[in-house]
Motif scaffolding. Sequence first.
Motif, PDB file in Angstrom:
ATOM      1  N   LYS A  47       0.807  -1.217   0.000  1.00 17.19           N
ATOM      2  CA  LYS A  47       0.000   0.000   0.000  1.00 17.19           C
ATOM      3  C   LYS A  47       0.847   1.276   0.000  1.00 17.19           C
ATOM      4  O   LYS A  47       0.303   2.386   0.047  1.00 17.19           O
ATOM      5  CB  LYS A  47      -0.910   0.017   1.237  1.00 17.19           C
ATOM      6  CG  LYS A  47      -1.917  -1.129   1.294  1.00 17.19           C
ATOM      7  CD  LYS A  47      -2.924  -1.043   0.175  1.00 17.19           C
ATOM      8  CE  LYS A  47      -3.995  -2.127   0.325  1.00 17.19           C
ATOM      9  NZ  LYS A  47      -4.980  -2.082  -0.785  1.00 17.19           N
ATOM     10  N   LEU A  71       2.107  -2.154  10.878  1.00 18.50           N
ATOM     11  CA  LEU A  71       1.735  -1.136   9.892  1.00 18.50           C
ATOM     12  C   LEU A  71       2.916  -0.837   8.975  1.00 18.50           C
ATOM     13  O   LEU A  71       3.293   0.321   8.763  1.00 18.50           O
ATOM     14  CB  LEU A  71       1.257   0.146  10.599  1.00 18.50           C
ATOM     15  CG  LEU A  71       0.024  -0.012  11.508  1.00 18.50           C
ATOM     16  CD1 LEU A  71      -0.278   1.301  12.217  1.00 18.50           C
ATOM     17  CD2 LEU A  71      -1.187  -0.466  10.695  1.00 18.50           C
ATOM     18  N   THR A 119      -0.276   0.462   6.589  1.00 24.43           N
ATOM     19  CA  THR A 119      -1.514  -0.297   6.765  1.00 24.43           C
ATOM     20  C   THR A 119      -1.150  -1.673   7.333  1.00 24.43           C
ATOM     21  O   THR A 119       0.026  -2.054   7.358  1.00 24.43           O
ATOM     22  CB  THR A 119      -2.248  -0.478   5.418  1.00 24.43           C
ATOM     23  OG1 THR A 119      -1.510  -1.395   4.592  1.00 24.43           O
ATOM     24  CG2 THR A 119      -2.406   0.850   4.695  1.00 24.43           C
ATOM     25  N   PRO A 171      -5.866  -7.816   9.276  1.00 25.34           N
ATOM     26  CA  PRO A 171      -6.560  -6.526   9.155  1.00 25.34           C
ATOM     27  C   PRO A 171      -7.694  -6.347  10.152  1.00 25.34           C
ATOM     28  O   PRO A 171      -8.083  -5.203  10.431  1.00 25.34           O
ATOM     29  CB  PRO A 171      -7.082  -6.549   7.713  1.00 25.34           C
ATOM     30  CG  PRO A 171      -7.153  -7.994   7.343  1.00 25.34           C
ATOM     31  CD  PRO A 171      -6.027  -8.652   8.069  1.00 25.34           C
TER      32      PRO A 171
END
Length: 650
Positions: free
Chosen positions: A47, A265, A269, A275
């Motif tokens: 990400k 993270l 993310t 998650p």
Amino acid sequence: MDFLSKKDNFDLDKYLFHQGNHFKAYEFLGAHPEADGNIRFITWAPKADHVQLACNHNDFTGRDMDFEPLGENGLWIYRTAQLSKGDTYKYRIHFDGVSHLKADPYGFYHEKRPNTASIVYLDDFKFTDDAWLEKRRKSNVYQSPISIYEMHLGTWMKHPVSDTGGLTDDELTDLAHYSYREAAKALIPYLTEMNYTHVEFLPLTEYPFDLSWGYQVTGYFSATSRYGNPEGLKFLINELHKAEIGVIMDYVPAHFCRDDHGLRLFDGTPAYEHPDERIADKRQWGTLTFDFGRPEIQSFLVSAAMYWFREFHVDGLRIDAVHSMIDLNFENHEPHEKIYNSDGSETNEGGVEFLKKLNTAVFDYDQSLLMMAEDSSDTPMVTSPVDKGGLGFNFKWDLGWMHDRLSYMDKDFSHRDYFHNRMTFSLAYKYNENYVLPLSHDEVVHGKKSIVGKMYGDQWQQFAQARLLYGSQMSEPGKQLLFMGQEIGMYHEWKDREQVDWHLLDYPDHQNLKKYVRDLNRFYRTHEEFYRADYEPEGFRWLVVDDAEHSIFSYTRNAGKKFKICILNYRPDVYHDFKIPVPYPGTYREIFNSDSTEYSGSGVVNDGRHFSFAERHIREDQHIKVTVAPLAFHVFEIETNSDGGMKNDV
């Protein structure tokens, strides 16, 4: 580590990595010197908006060292000739207008805490343990003796530190530590003297906080720098193998620490952690659970395990906290906390499938390796093969055995008849799994007392019962493990900042307990009855099981036609002319007795020959009469003729 990076398009690497089937991903990701003098860096940050290399050349800002995408699934690549072996680096990961500095998840070496950078590393260490590896590969682990000395390298033995002025706690700790190479000189003679077959190290992967003991990892491919560099650990393992001592290392794929420079993270993310925060959060330990179902995490974790087998020649891994990996509600006990799958089940399917993949990969590589599960659940078939519906481990710690033994032996002697079944219950499920009988670090820390300290009674009775417990552990079906310090009768529980209380060996009781453990290990290794049929029902047979009045148990351990008779007395009483059933007529001799004076016992031993009586007792048609020593472990054997037949003459 003798591989060099190759310039190519990495199509196969990318495919396998994203499929969860790249089991040597450490050769692909991380920092690798290339033949043209460049260092190639590849990381996975799916990400991230942008990735930079942060190092001394740009004051760790990442300036002018920008990665390029490698494909379309979150891999990034950068090459530079400005870094070389020994240089430190991090990745600056940019996401949503914010950047974070991260250590390399695939780094082979990291700075010593409190520093956190990764280090470009490549060594040319050459193992000389071919003879050991060949012997191991030809062995049958289930039919071999396995007696494990579990230890924490940082607190087994320490250098004295006298000049402490102006030093931080970390600096004092580091001065006291033995290096990997120093440990080899001190540890190997000790393990050899004590007749252990294996040593098991609490985690040696890199971790930031000393008092996590290594169970909260940041560097899954990195030998902790507390004790030297990776080449030093390879040297230690190589020397252990040359001394014919196997090496097991604790491996922690269940969870990882929350430290900012680690995996949390990673790209801004949840890349490595699950998650769903409810699943990710390990409240009990303050850590995060991996997203086991994510293919790239499978490649990461399986590769990490294979790295220690391939590159460091370890002989086994003990997988910590398996229960927490396979149970969605490991910590959720209240109804409102519960997490369920769509079918109403509570199994962490990702964790289960990951463990199956891990064990399949390991045993596809080498069938002689050890994969040991520390699992507190009642999940069945933990040590059954994956193709038969199991998790695929080949050994599991029997935590029930350990709890039952210790909870029985802290009871008043006069009350033990009420708890008699605790000593027999584990034998009822003994052949459900391939068990290791552990007396581990978990049981001698955080207010739980040392093994000697757990025993009921006065000092003599406590030491006698420690000998009895170790005799029980050695003689029951299953391999065995004992944590450091318990072989010398430490009074204190494990002090995880200090070394073992070696000064206790100035006192006879402690010297003699050490001698007892040494002799018990030698006795075990030289009598195949105690290990050859650990996982076969014919390897064990009860003789006395229901004698709650005297707290006496007796059984045989068998290897083919050979057998030994074990007698265990859990009361401080001497029993004369005590009948013990035996399976065959003949003459019997005592060959081991924990009550011998050389072990600080009271000296109640059975000299001479003991003839069987042709009179049924309990479940056998023959019995012998012996003197049973107080709080003692005895072993008898039948006399045999030169042709191997049993003597039954007078």
